[in-house]
Design a protein around this motif. Sequence first.
Motif, PDB file in Angstrom:
ATOM      1  N   GLN A  25     -26.387  47.609  58.093  1.00 46.66           N
ATOM      2  CA  GLN A  25     -25.322  47.422  57.107  1.00 46.66           C
ATOM      3  C   GLN A  25     -24.611  48.716  56.750  1.00 46.66           C
ATOM      4  OE1 GLN A  25     -27.340  45.403  53.970  1.00 46.66           O
ATOM      5  NE2 GLN A  25     -27.087  43.407  54.917  1.00 46.66           N
ATOM      6  N   VAL A  26     -25.343  49.854  56.669  1.00 44.55           N
ATOM      7  CA  VAL A  26     -24.680  51.113  56.293  1.00 44.55           C
ATOM      8  C   VAL A  26     -23.579  51.467  57.277  1.00 44.55           C
ATOM      9  CG1 VAL A  26     -26.344  52.339  54.870  1.00 44.55           C
ATOM     10  CG2 VAL A  26     -26.635  52.324  57.343  1.00 44.55           C
ATOM     11  N   THR A  27     -23.804  51.184  58.543  1.00 46.74           N
ATOM     12  CA  THR A  27     -22.780  51.499  59.548  1.00 46.74           C
ATOM     13  C   THR A  27     -21.490  50.761  59.233  1.00 46.74           C
ATOM     14  OG1 THR A  27     -24.606  51.621  61.101  1.00 46.74           O
ATOM     15  CG2 THR A  27     -22.388  51.690  62.020  1.00 46.74           C
ATOM     16  N   TYR A  28     -21.629  49.487  58.831  1.00 54.17           N
ATOM     17  CA  TYR A  28     -20.447  48.701  58.484  1.00 54.17           C
ATOM     18  C   TYR A  28     -19.739  49.280  57.256  1.00 54.17           C
ATOM     19  CZ  TYR A  28     -21.830  45.105  61.764  1.00 54.17           C
ATOM     20  OH  TYR A  28     -22.147  44.436  62.897  1.00 54.17           O
ATOM     21  N   ILE A  29     -20.536  49.667  56.250  1.00 53.51           N
ATOM     22  CA  ILE A  29     -19.938  50.212  55.020  1.00 53.51           C
ATOM     23  C   ILE A  29     -19.161  51.488  55.332  1.00 53.51           C
ATOM     24  CG2 ILE A  29     -20.479  51.287  52.807  1.00 53.51           C
ATOM     25  CD1 ILE A  29     -22.756  49.274  52.528  1.00 53.51           C
ATOM     26  N   MET A  30     -19.762  52.341  56.157  1.00 50.48           N
ATOM     27  CA  MET A  30     -19.094  53.600  56.468  1.00 50.48           C
ATOM     28  C   MET A  30     -17.800  53.361  57.240  1.00 50.48           C
ATOM     29  SD  MET A  30     -20.972  55.617  54.949  1.00 50.48           S
ATOM     30  CE  MET A  30     -20.789  57.333  55.372  1.00 50.48           C
ATOM     31  N   GLN A  31     -17.829  52.364  58.115  1.00 47.44           N
ATOM     32  CA  GLN A  31     -16.600  52.064  58.860  1.00 47.44           C
ATOM     33  C   GLN A  31     -15.522  51.527  57.934  1.00 47.44           C
ATOM     34  OE1 GLN A  31     -17.317  49.701  62.329  1.00 47.44           O
ATOM     35  NE2 GLN A  31     -17.717  51.541  63.535  1.00 47.44           N
ATOM     36  N   ALA A  32     -15.941  50.681  56.996  1.00 46.10           N
ATOM     37  CA  ALA A  32     -14.977  50.128  56.036  1.00 46.10           C
ATOM     38  C   ALA A  32     -14.383  51.246  55.199  1.00 46.10           C
ATOM     39  CB  ALA A  32     -15.663  49.088  55.153  1.00 46.10           C
ATOM     40  N   LEU A  33     -15.242  52.200  54.790  1.00 43.88           N
ATOM     41  CA  LEU A  33     -14.759  53.325  53.981  1.00 43.88           C
ATOM     42  C   LEU A  33     -13.741  54.144  54.747  1.00 43.88           C
ATOM     43  CD1 LEU A  33     -17.996  54.585  52.185  1.00 43.88           C
ATOM     44  CD2 LEU A  33     -16.013  53.467  51.156  1.00 43.88           C
ATOM     45  N   ARG A  34     -14.013  54.346  56.044  1.00 36.93           N
ATOM     46  CA  ARG A  34     -13.076  55.150  56.807  1.00 36.93           C
ATOM     47  C   ARG A  34     -11.749  54.409  57.013  1.00 36.93           C
ATOM     48  NH1 ARG A  34     -14.152  57.589  62.594  1.00 36.93           N
ATOM     49  NH2 ARG A  34     -13.833  55.399  63.083  1.00 36.93           N
ATOM     50  N   ASP A  35     -11.873  53.077  57.196  1.00 41.31           N
ATOM     51  CA  ASP A  35     -10.649  52.281  57.339  1.00 41.31           C
ATOM     52  C   ASP A  35      -9.787  52.372  56.086  1.00 41.31           C
ATOM     53  OD1 ASP A  35     -11.455  51.589  59.798  1.00 41.31           O
ATOM     54  OD2 ASP A  35     -12.204  49.593  59.260  1.00 41.31           O
TER      55      ASP A  35
END
Lengths: 282, 269
Positions: A247-257
Amino acid sequence: MSIKLEHVNYIYSPGTAYEIHALKDVSLEIGEGQFIGLIGHTGSGKSTLVQHLNGLVKATSGHIYFHGEDIYSPGYDMRRLRSRVGLVFQYPEHQLFEIDVFTDVCFGPKNLGLTQKEVQLRAFEALRQVGFPEEYFYQSPFDLSGGQKRRAAIAGVLAMRPEVLILDEPTAGLDPRGRDEILDQIAKLKRETGITVVLVSHSMEDIARYVDRIIVMNRGSVMFDDIPRKVFGHVKELEAVGLAAPQVTYIMQALRDKGMAVHTDVTTLEEAEREILKALGK
Amino acid sequence: MLRDITLGQYYQAESVIHRLDPRVKLVGTILYIISLFLFDHFTGYVAAAVFLIIVIRLSGVPFRYMVKGMKAIVFLLLLTMVFNLFLTPGETLVQFWKLTITKEGLRIAIFMAIRLTFLIIGSSLMTLTTTPNNLTDGMEKLMNPLKKVKVPVHEIAMMMSIALRFIPILMEETDKIMKAQIARGADFESGNIVKKAKALVPLLVPLFVSAFRRANDLAMAMEARCYQGGEGRTKMKPLQYKKRDFLAYAYLGCYVGIVLLIRKIGILP
């Protein structure tokens, strides 16, 4: 290196209507002291693969070397191989059979032909290593809780003092707390003894925290074989085969987006926290 | 290792025999088996063979597949033959050392071999073309009159279908436990018979535990869905005779007629 596979193929029931090509040209190396996560969807061939590693299943074609020796060469001592490559099956508590836990754990080392003293010493040590409470040592294994049964069963394999420990879905059917306890215990064992560990799972979440290499299986072939952060970079491909990144990987990607300057290749909560604080300039 | 046993396993195919009412197949199989033991000369077996070949061709099950399943009973077959060959008293044909082969022995041995082979192929043909569920349905229907004399027909049928359902599950379980114990250094192959029997304990205890656990779960699941025996229970697909079933009965009648005729006149010795 300790185990090396070269172009291993395995076919179930060849020549019948039920023929399944379970492993397709699998080549990989398992180095000494590594902590490996083997991941794949149900039916991807991961359980079949690990049964090759200790010679329970014989490859249809290909070679497997243990410490440089071909395990299919005539006269190779399979029983010795099985004591050095310990395999813990899925739901290992289903193999318990003795009148008490301690005697059951003694089964493995006893089969190695050791003296009774050595057998008991190893059983005791193994039960300690998995964090099995001493007051239950002489209880019937059938009276234990699910988590304790599983510990006892893992100890049953550990008591043979294998160089490589393979665990097939060691957390299946456990509640989240039992799952974390077992995984922490395995990580601790790894730290203390330096044993090579292969952890089979279908959950990235489970193993991302612990392992230093991930092998992803799909339809009998190795899809990725790399360090966790590199593997999680392929989120799209992983999702396509029914897996997911933590899940953290998804959160970090969302943050970068959303325009935040963070690296997305983090795999644990702690790393994510540091990365976010850094991006916020704190 | 255990998955290679094909004897008596359902074989999926589209054929007249597959579509027949299970009752027809049950009655047919029973009559066929009885007919095998009525003959006492070879002409009868020609009739039995012709009948069997026709049914096999109609069933769409590859003959090779059936023969593969037969491998398991070759030993039994040879044993019966040897016993009959050497232990039947009568007119001596060949004699060496203490063993004598008599004319009658040879005859009975060959008869026995033919009978057993036909019997096994015939009855496995039934299980190959009928799903276990259908089979027990048919059995329940056939035994229905026995309810009058307080035979728990429905319960027997239910037990049978559950038992059949569990065979592959327990076989898989055996395979798994065996592997798990081998991984712990267990040895199921070497040693004398006492040692081998002892080696089975680590396999049998977990297998029993697992069978009981599964039985318990199943009973719970059945009760949760209000199962309470056969009283007032209806079927989703009730068995119903169709035209082809009556035709099959007619053919069966012809076969029985021929068998009785051959027995009566007894052409050829």
